[in-house]
Write a protein that holds these residues in place. Structure first.
Motif, PDB file in Angstrom:
ATOM      1  N   TRP A  62       0.853  -1.194   0.000  1.00  0.00           N
ATOM      2  CA  TRP A  62       0.000   0.000   0.000  1.00  0.00           C
ATOM      3  C   TRP A  62       0.886   1.241   0.000  1.00  0.00           C
ATOM      4  O   TRP A  62       1.774   1.395   0.833  1.00  0.00           O
ATOM      5  CB  TRP A  62      -0.912  -0.008   1.225  1.00  0.00           C
ATOM      6  CG  TRP A  62      -1.961   1.083   1.201  1.00  0.00           C
ATOM      7  CD1 TRP A  62      -2.541   1.624   0.098  1.00  0.00           C
ATOM      8  CD2 TRP A  62      -2.549   1.734   2.331  1.00  0.00           C
ATOM      9  NE1 TRP A  62      -3.461   2.587   0.465  1.00  0.00           N
ATOM     10  CE2 TRP A  62      -3.479   2.676   1.830  1.00  0.00           C
ATOM     11  CE3 TRP A  62      -2.378   1.619   3.711  1.00  0.00           C
ATOM     12  CZ2 TRP A  62      -4.244   3.496   2.667  1.00  0.00           C
ATOM     13  CZ3 TRP A  62      -3.141   2.424   4.543  1.00  0.00           C
ATOM     14  CH2 TRP A  62      -4.063   3.350   4.019  1.00  0.00           C
ATOM     15  N   ARG A  63       0.606   2.151  -0.901  1.00  0.00           N
ATOM     16  CA  ARG A  63       1.470   3.313  -1.087  1.00  0.00           C
ATOM     17  C   ARG A  63       1.441   4.263   0.114  1.00  0.00           C
ATOM     18  O   ARG A  63       2.347   5.098   0.267  1.00  0.00           O
ATOM     19  CB  ARG A  63       1.056   4.083  -2.350  1.00  0.00           C
ATOM     20  CG  ARG A  63      -0.368   4.634  -2.288  1.00  0.00           C
ATOM     21  CD  ARG A  63      -0.760   5.349  -3.560  1.00  0.00           C
ATOM     22  NE  ARG A  63      -2.127   5.856  -3.504  1.00  0.00           N
ATOM     23  CZ  ARG A  63      -2.474   6.999  -2.930  1.00  0.00           C
ATOM     24  NH1 ARG A  63      -1.540   7.762  -2.375  1.00  0.00           N
ATOM     25  NH2 ARG A  63      -3.736   7.388  -2.919  1.00  0.00           N
ATOM     26  N   LEU A  64       0.427   4.165   0.965  1.00  0.00           N
ATOM     27  CA  LEU A  64       0.324   5.064   2.104  1.00  0.00           C
ATOM     28  C   LEU A  64       0.827   4.438   3.400  1.00  0.00           C
ATOM     29  O   LEU A  64       0.570   4.944   4.486  1.00  0.00           O
ATOM     30  CB  LEU A  64      -1.126   5.532   2.283  1.00  0.00           C
ATOM     31  CG  LEU A  64      -1.585   6.550   1.234  1.00  0.00           C
ATOM     32  CD1 LEU A  64      -3.061   6.871   1.412  1.00  0.00           C
ATOM     33  CD2 LEU A  64      -0.760   7.833   1.325  1.00  0.00           C
ATOM     34  N   LEU A  65       1.565   3.357   3.269  1.00  0.00           N
ATOM     35  CA  LEU A  65       2.127   2.713   4.455  1.00  0.00           C
ATOM     36  C   LEU A  65       3.621   2.526   4.250  1.00  0.00           C
ATOM     37  O   LEU A  65       4.057   2.075   3.187  1.00  0.00           O
ATOM     38  CB  LEU A  65       1.464   1.355   4.687  1.00  0.00           C
ATOM     39  CG  LEU A  65       1.470   0.813   6.110  1.00  0.00           C
ATOM     40  CD1 LEU A  65       0.643   1.697   7.024  1.00  0.00           C
ATOM     41  CD2 LEU A  65       0.933  -0.606   6.132  1.00  0.00           C
ATOM     42  N   ASN A  66       4.409   2.924   5.223  1.00  0.00           N
ATOM     43  CA  ASN A  66       5.842   2.682   5.152  1.00  0.00           C
ATOM     44  C   ASN A  66       6.110   1.193   5.296  1.00  0.00           C
ATOM     45  O   ASN A  66       5.481   0.523   6.120  1.00  0.00           O
ATOM     46  CB  ASN A  66       6.569   3.472   6.246  1.00  0.00           C
ATOM     47  CG  ASN A  66       6.401   4.965   6.070  1.00  0.00           C
ATOM     48  OD1 ASN A  66       6.330   5.458   4.945  1.00  0.00           O
ATOM     49  ND2 ASN A  66       6.338   5.700   7.171  1.00  0.00           N
ATOM     50  N   HIS A  67       7.027   0.678   4.539  1.00  0.00           N
ATOM     51  CA  HIS A  67       7.175  -0.763   4.429  1.00  0.00           C
ATOM     52  C   HIS A  67       8.280  -1.325   5.312  1.00  0.00           C
ATOM     53  O   HIS A  67       8.900  -2.332   4.997  1.00  0.00           O
ATOM     54  CB  HIS A  67       7.382  -1.137   2.959  1.00  0.00           C
ATOM     55  CG  HIS A  67       6.239  -0.695   2.110  1.00  0.00           C
ATOM     56  ND1 HIS A  67       6.384  -0.183   0.841  1.00  0.00           N
ATOM     57  CD2 HIS A  67       4.903  -0.624   2.381  1.00  0.00           C
ATOM     58  CE1 HIS A  67       5.202   0.164   0.355  1.00  0.00           C
ATOM     59  NE2 HIS A  67       4.296  -0.096   1.279  1.00  0.00           N
ATOM     60  N   SER A  68       8.528  -0.665   6.416  1.00  0.00           N
ATOM     61  CA  SER A  68       9.421  -1.207   7.429  1.00  0.00           C
ATOM     62  C   SER A  68       8.748  -1.031   8.777  1.00  0.00           C
ATOM     63  O   SER A  68       7.806  -0.237   8.922  1.00  0.00           O
ATOM     64  CB  SER A  68      10.777  -0.495   7.411  1.00  0.00           C
ATOM     65  OG  SER A  68      10.613   0.891   7.630  1.00  0.00           O
ATOM     66  N   ALA A  69       9.203  -1.774   9.751  1.00  0.00           N
ATOM     67  CA  ALA A  69       8.631  -1.656  11.097  1.00  0.00           C
ATOM     68  C   ALA A  69       8.886  -0.254  11.640  1.00  0.00           C
ATOM     69  O   ALA A  69       9.900   0.376  11.333  1.00  0.00           O
ATOM     70  CB  ALA A  69       9.262  -2.690  12.027  1.00  0.00           C
ATOM     71  N   THR A  70       7.964   0.242  12.433  1.00  0.00           N
ATOM     72  CA  THR A  70       8.155   1.552  13.049  1.00  0.00           C
ATOM     73  C   THR A  70       9.276   1.474  14.088  1.00  0.00           C
ATOM     74  O   THR A  70       9.525   0.420  14.668  1.00  0.00           O
ATOM     75  CB  THR A  70       6.859   2.042  13.704  1.00  0.00           C
ATOM     76  OG1 THR A  70       6.374   1.043  14.607  1.00  0.00           O
ATOM     77  CG2 THR A  70       5.798   2.331  12.654  1.00  0.00           C
ATOM     78  N   PRO A  71       9.963   2.595  14.335  1.00  0.00           N
ATOM     79  CA  PRO A  71      11.102   2.559  15.268  1.00  0.00           C
ATOM     80  C   PRO A  71      10.695   2.160  16.680  1.00  0.00           C
ATOM     81  O   PRO A  71       9.583   2.429  17.129  1.00  0.00           O
ATOM     82  CB  PRO A  71      11.606   4.010  15.255  1.00  0.00           C
ATOM     83  CG  PRO A  71      11.096   4.603  13.989  1.00  0.00           C
ATOM     84  CD  PRO A  71       9.790   3.923  13.723  1.00  0.00           C
ATOM     85  N   LEU A  72      11.613   1.517  17.357  1.00  0.00           N
ATOM     86  CA  LEU A  72      11.471   1.201  18.778  1.00  0.00           C
ATOM     87  C   LEU A  72      12.608   1.931  19.488  1.00  0.00           C
ATOM     88  O   LEU A  72      13.701   1.417  19.663  1.00  0.00           O
ATOM     89  CB  LEU A  72      11.554  -0.304  19.012  1.00  0.00           C
ATOM     90  CG  LEU A  72      11.261  -0.794  20.425  1.00  0.00           C
ATOM     91  CD1 LEU A  72       9.831  -0.482  20.830  1.00  0.00           C
ATOM     92  CD2 LEU A  72      11.519  -2.295  20.535  1.00  0.00           C
ATOM     93  N   TRP A  73      12.330   3.189  19.865  1.00  0.00           N
ATOM     94  CA  TRP A  73      13.368   4.038  20.446  1.00  0.00           C
ATOM     95  C   TRP A  73      13.663   3.630  21.887  1.00  0.00           C
ATOM     96  O   TRP A  73      12.745   3.307  22.654  1.00  0.00           O
ATOM     97  CB  TRP A  73      12.927   5.500  20.449  1.00  0.00           C
ATOM     98  CG  TRP A  73      12.527   6.095  19.139  1.00  0.00           C
ATOM     99  CD1 TRP A  73      11.273   6.450  18.730  1.00  0.00           C
ATOM    100  CD2 TRP A  73      13.401   6.448  18.052  1.00  0.00           C
ATOM    101  NE1 TRP A  73      11.300   7.001  17.471  1.00  0.00           N
ATOM    102  CE2 TRP A  73      12.589   7.008  17.032  1.00  0.00           C
ATOM    103  CE3 TRP A  73      14.769   6.349  17.851  1.00  0.00           C
ATOM    104  CZ2 TRP A  73      13.115   7.473  15.821  1.00  0.00           C
ATOM    105  CZ3 TRP A  73      15.296   6.804  16.650  1.00  0.00           C
ATOM    106  CH2 TRP A  73      14.476   7.355  15.656  1.00  0.00           C
ATOM    107  N   SER A  74      14.922   3.700  22.262  1.00  0.00           N
ATOM    108  CA  SER A  74      15.317   3.537  23.656  1.00  0.00           C
ATOM    109  C   SER A  74      15.615   4.914  24.236  1.00  0.00           C
ATOM    110  O   SER A  74      16.338   5.706  23.617  1.00  0.00           O
ATOM    111  CB  SER A  74      16.564   2.648  23.753  1.00  0.00           C
ATOM    112  OG  SER A  74      16.964   2.507  25.092  1.00  0.00           O
ATOM    113  N   LEU A  75      15.038   5.228  25.402  1.00  0.00           N
ATOM    114  CA  LEU A  75      15.224   6.521  26.050  1.00  0.00           C
ATOM    115  C   LEU A  75      15.909   6.305  27.412  1.00  0.00           C
ATOM    116  O   LEU A  75      15.260   6.311  28.461  1.00  0.00           O
ATOM    117  CB  LEU A  75      13.880   7.229  26.233  1.00  0.00           C
ATOM    118  CG  LEU A  75      13.044   7.458  24.964  1.00  0.00           C
ATOM    119  CD1 LEU A  75      11.788   8.261  25.286  1.00  0.00           C
ATOM    120  CD2 LEU A  75      13.849   8.151  23.873  1.00  0.00           C
TER     121      LEU A  75
END
Length: 442
Positions: free
Chosen positions: A57-70
């Motif tokens: 789908w063109r409106l979805l980024n094709h990698s997993a969303t970031p999992l930031w460490s804070l």
């Protein structure tokens, strides 16, 4: 493996000393293995299938969303680790709703037209637009769900009608209309818009695509809820060690709303981890506490307040009965926060600090962190939830600056400015801080 707290404390009782406590425990929450092994296997396979459907789908980024460490914020809160799953990066739509609405629309179309043998991934590619022009879908929304449905409908070629209540901003309305949806305005709050959407659908032969279930309407909300399991699947992949062994975080703080997101996320985690699932805390605005009230009454219930909050996506007056069936046995605690707590969390995420990357989070997106910050600053809550120096905590940022002017007013800086600072600091983070995995696997 993260070390679970050994602290045991009595649950706060509802109504003690004539006041409603900020949190209550769910005595019905279960730590048994997932009750239906066959359903567990089927649903995990279904989640993987749906990831493949969405992969083009063109409106979805094709990698997993970031999992930031804070790490710096974790140290400030007195916990071992804090990670933020950043759904603002999911899509140009800037929210986790970009998962639920398109999956529900695909499954609805497959149910309506079984004889057409539509290829699921090709629906969002627009291959069947001529076949779908006569289909009209409708929903009520506070903004993000309606925007995601409008975008999916436009990609598929069907007509979309969105019902907005009086408190939805013009800015959010325009963002939805940009995807070709027809807008209907009603007086009242979110619940009033849900009723109007159901009425219009019944009158005109349209199809409701809502994450709120009600009597006789469960298939679509169930599709949306299970679609959010993709978030859990990504998290598990991102925190596994190189040998493939999953790391179990001790706590997860999740936004409430009608319950679809926490139900979808927790159900998948229970399927995967079984009795070792993390301790879960559901966070809601104080004035929109329908899940908190559901835990108190042991049934899907109405909120006790005015349902008016800057956390627009969580300003829901009635819990989804379908979602409550899941939360009743999988959510450990329910808590409420003030709008000011959400604003504080938004600013904390935007600021970044030292090792902590700046993150753009709308008020609803920051609610999980708001709950964690309130709990860590309140010793009875901290003890109640078992938070200590060994705790590994996960929160989900469910939205970015989906209402840019409101975001800038609350944070004092534009989302674009925060993203620019994020980009400049991002290179200093370890690769594990922002894992990027394919949306679909072979």
């Amino acid at each position: 493996m993260a070390k679970q707290s050994s602290i045991k404390t009595p649950a706060m009782e509802y109504g003690r000393d004539g006041e409603t406590p900020p949190a209550i425990s769910n005595r019905r929450a279960s730590r048994i293995p997932y009750p239906d092994e066959q359903k567990k296997i089927k649903d995990i396979e279904r989640t993987e299938e749906e990831r493949k459907w969405l992969s083009s789908w063109r409106l979805l980024n094709h990698s997993a969303t970031p999992l930031w460490s804070l790490p710096k914020l974790a140290a400030t809160l007195g916990i071992a680790q804090l990670r933020v799953k950043d759904e603002s990066k999911r899509s140009p739509l800037a929210s986790f709703k970009a998962l639920g609405a398109p999956i529900a629309l695909i499954r609805l179309i497959l149910r309506l037209y079984p004889e057409r043998s539509f290829e699921p991934a090709a629906i969002l590619a627009g291959r069947y637009q001529d076949d779908l022009r006569a289909l009209t879908v409708i929903t009520a929304t506070d903004g993000n769900h309606g925007r995601a449905l409008a975008a999916a409908a436009q990609s598929s070629g069907c007509r979309c009608v969105i019902v907005l209540h009086a408190r939805v901003s013009t800015e959010r309305e325009q963002a939805i209309a940009a995807f070709g949806a027809e807008i209907v305005r009603v007086a009242g709050n979110y619940d009033a818009s849900v009723k109007e959407a159901a009425r219009l659908a019944a009158t005109n032969g349209w199809h409701v695509v809502s994450d709120t279930s009600y009597s006789g309407y469960e298939d679509v909300p169930g599709d949306i809820m299970r679609g959010y399991g993709i978030i859990s699947q990504e998290i598990i992949e991102q925190i596994s060690d190189p040998a493939g062994q999953p790391f179990t975080f001790t706590h997860i703080f999740l936004q409430g709303g009608v319950g679809a997101l926490p139900a979808g996320v927790l159900d998948y985690l229970w399927k995967f981890y079984g009795p070792r699932r993390p301790t879960s805390v559901i966070v809601e605005p104080r004035q929109a506490d329908c899940l908190y009230q559901s835990a108190h009454l042991d049934r899907a219930a109405h909120a006790s307040g005015a349902i008016d909050s800057i956390m627009a996506g969580l300003a829901c007056g009635e819990a989804s009965p379908l979602a409550w069936q899941v939360l009743r046995v999988s959510a450990d605690y329910f808590m409420t926060v003030e709008d000011s707590d959400a604003t504080t969390a938004m600013r904390q995420l935007a600021a970044g600090n030292g090792q902590d990357v700046p993150i753009v989070a709308g008020a609803s997106g920051a609610a999980g962190l708001a709950g964690l910050q309130v709990a860590c600053g309140n010793q009875p809550l901290r003890a109640m939830f078992g938070l200590n120096e060994h705790s590994h905590v996960l929160v989900i940022n469910t939205e970015g600056d989906t209402a840019p002017s409101i975001y800038q007013t609350l944070v004092g800086e534009s989302g674009q400015s925060v993203l620019a600072r994020q980009s400049s600091r991002q290179s200093g983070h370890r690769p594990s801080d922002q894992a990027c995995l394919p949306m679909a696997h072979g």
